[in-house]
Enzyme design. Structure first.
Site, short mmCIF file in Angstrom:
data_model
loop_
_atom_site.label_atom_id
_atom_site.label_comp_id
_atom_site.label_asym_id
_atom_site.label_seq_id
_atom_site.Cartn_x
_atom_site.Cartn_y
_atom_site.Cartn_z
N HIS A 1 -13.15 2.76 -0.09
CA HIS A 1 -13.09 1.57 0.94
C HIS A 1 -13.70 0.31 0.47
O HIS A 1 -14.25 -0.60 1.42
CB HIS A 1 -13.93 1.88 2.27
CG HIS A 1 -13.12 2.92 3.05
ND1 HIS A 1 -13.89 3.89 3.76
CD2 HIS A 1 -11.85 3.18 3.43
CE1 HIS A 1 -13.06 4.93 4.40
NE2 HIS A 1 -11.83 4.31 4.14
N ASN B 1 0.72 -1.08 -0.01
CA ASN B 1 -0.09 0.15 0.04
C ASN B 1 0.97 1.19 0.00
O ASN B 1 1.41 1.61 0.95
CB ASN B 1 -1.01 0.06 1.31
CG ASN B 1 -1.72 1.04 1.27
OD1 ASN B 1 -2.02 1.98 0.36
ND2 ASN B 1 -2.78 1.18 2.25
N ARG C 1 -12.05 14.86 7.89
CA ARG C 1 -12.87 15.18 6.87
C ARG C 1 -14.14 15.67 7.35
O ARG C 1 -15.02 15.10 8.24
CB ARG C 1 -13.02 14.23 5.98
CG ARG C 1 -11.68 13.77 5.26
CD ARG C 1 -11.92 12.84 4.09
NE ARG C 1 -10.61 12.23 3.61
CZ ARG C 1 -10.49 10.87 3.66
NH1 ARG C 1 -11.27 10.08 3.91
NH2 ARG C 1 -9.10 10.52 3.19
N ARG D 1 -2.64 -2.17 -3.46
CA ARG D 1 -3.87 -1.44 -3.26
C ARG D 1 -3.74 -0.19 -4.04
O ARG D 1 -2.73 0.62 -4.06
CB ARG D 1 -3.70 -1.15 -1.83
CG ARG D 1 -5.09 -0.20 -1.64
CD ARG D 1 -5.21 0.47 -0.22
NE ARG D 1 -6.36 1.10 0.07
CZ ARG D 1 -6.58 2.02 1.04
NH1 ARG D 1 -5.56 2.09 1.78
NH2 ARG D 1 -7.80 2.54 1.13
N GLU E 1 -8.04 -5.51 5.08
CA GLU E 1 -7.93 -4.98 3.80
C GLU E 1 -6.83 -6.02 3.02
O GLU E 1 -6.82 -6.35 2.06
CB GLU E 1 -8.00 -3.64 3.40
CG GLU E 1 -9.24 -2.80 3.86
CD GLU E 1 -9.34 -1.34 3.86
OE1 GLU E 1 -8.76 -0.80 5.02
OE2 GLU E 1 -9.64 -0.81 3.22
#
Ligand code: AMP
Length: 398
Positions: free
Chosen positions: A180, A7, A241, A91, A385
């Site tokens: 996601h 990643n 966020r 990823r 993940e």
């Protein structure tokens, strides 16, 4: 077979080496400050101690070299040589409309990922650098790209279109993509498995509540709507966020605060959410929970606003699917924070959900938190993940 999961960020590279037969993590680690002074690699073998080494990494290719060095090291390594790494799974943040599934990486795929750079200018170029660096060091090892957006490509048009002039979709591909996806897919699959049901026969809502947060309606095994949009800024209130806003706020605040739109969006990404609502106290839900317990009103307001937004989205997705069978919580907050889960479930009495307070006190485990006989099952399903990427990689190269 051992799968290296990568990643890659603009100055970082996270990795895990996973044995795909036992699904065991043999080692994991992180290269930080790549290309910046003070770069370091942290490496954690399965049964050994975590080590951190300050090493100069001028670029990602050098970082990959160090990762391989650590994985094959006599003392902290977990394999004898590079030949024991069967494949690499990457990823990739944005696959646009080009990728509805994971793919084996070849030149055409690299080109197509590059064409999506516009949609994720901070992430995709870094992901591509990660792929090219691995290619340079391991030219003969097959590689697979797993996209954050792919699972959501099943969304119907009515869910992905914005109410903007249609030309913006045609000309610039402005639409909802969602993120996601690997997590929403993994969690919805696992939730069905735990319940002994077929995902294709369920209406599920997955709440991925981490530092970034998104929520997805999964109907008959497919994403039919999700809260993140063109970028990960839309939807839920997150750690830093803002989530959903009246778009007119941006130009209004640009004028009032003498900022450019780019600067305002940066504030919406990095200084808003529960961090901004708590006047900079913290983006971490543990700190906010503690402050709220001590009577801090802003921390309470941040947590209340956060949970309320999640509950509203759940309501919307119940409407979108004409019902719901399962609500699953995952990621840092979703897996560990019983208080936030209880607040959210507190809004859902109309669905016939009763929370089992004792079960809801359990942390980080697969657990059903609604009472037996509850019309809708609420549960916690830890996401993974990296494992999902490793599984996809094996599936594609076999
Ligand atoms: P993630 O992005 O999935 O790593 O999630 C990060 C968020 O998870 C942070 O806001 C943490 O406060 C929250 N989190 C992680 N562990 C715990 C815990 N044990 N209790 C409460 N919140 C936690």
């Amino acid at each position: 077979m051992n799968i290296l999961v990568i990643n890659c960020g603009s100055s970082s590279l996270k990795y895990q080496l996973i044995n795909s037969d036992s699904e065991e993590v043999l080692a994991k680690g992180l290269c930080e400050r790549i290309g910046i002074e003070g770069s370091a690699i942290t490496h954690q073998p399965k049964d050994g101690e975590k080590i951190t080494a300050q090493v100069e990494m001028k670029n990602h290719t050098e970082a990959v070299k160090y990762v391989i060095e650590k994985l094959t090291d006599e003392r902290v390594g977990v394999v004898k040589s590079l030949s024991e790494i069967g494949a690499v799974g990457h990823r990739i943040v944005h696959g646009g409309e080009k990728f509805a599934n994971s793919v084996v990486i070849n030149d055409a795929v690299l080109e197509a990922i590059e064409e999506c750079n516009d949609l994720a200018p901070l992430h995709n170029p870094a992901n591509l650098i990660g792929i090219n660096s691995c290619k340079a060091i391991m030219p003969n090892v097959p590689m697979v790209a797993v996209f954050d957006t792919a699972f959501h490509q099943t969304m119907p048009r009515k869910a992905y279109l914005y109410g903007l002039p249609y030309e913006y979709y045609e000309n610039h591909k402005v639409r909802r993509y969602g993120f996601h996806g690997t997590s929403h897919d993994f969690v919805s699959k696992r939730a069905a498995e735990i319940l002994g049901k077929d995902r294709k026969e369920l209406k599920m809502i997955v709440c991925h509540l981490g530092n970034g947060a998104s929520i997805t309606a999964v109907k008959n095994g497919e994403s039919i709507d999700t809260s993140m949009g063109l970028t990960p800024l839309e939807g839920l209130i997150m750690g830093t966020r803002s989530g959903d806003l009246d778009p007119a706020i941006i130009s209004f605040l640009c004028e009032k605060e003498h900022k450019t739109a780019t600067e305002m969006i940066d504030i919406c990404n990095k200084k808003s959410g529960v961090l901004g609502l708590s006047k900079g106290l913290s983006s971490d839900f543990r700190d906010l929970g503690q402050a709220a317990e001590e009577g801090n009103e802003l921390a309470k307001a941040a947590l209340e606003t956060y949970s309320y937004r999640v509950a509203k989205y759940i309501g919307a997705y119940v409407a979108a699917m004409n019902g719901v069978d399962v609500i699953a919580f995952t990621a840092g907050v979703g897996e560990n924070n019983g208080s936030v889960r209880a607040d959210i479930l507190g809004y859902l009495g109309y669905l016939g959900i009763e929370t089992d307070q004792e079960k809801n006190g359990i942390r980080g485990e697969e657990v059903i938190i609604s009472k037996p006989g509850s019309r809708v099952t609420a549960m916690v399903v830890p996401t993974n993940e990296e494992l999902a990427i490793a599984r996809e990689t094996v599936r594609l190269i076999k």
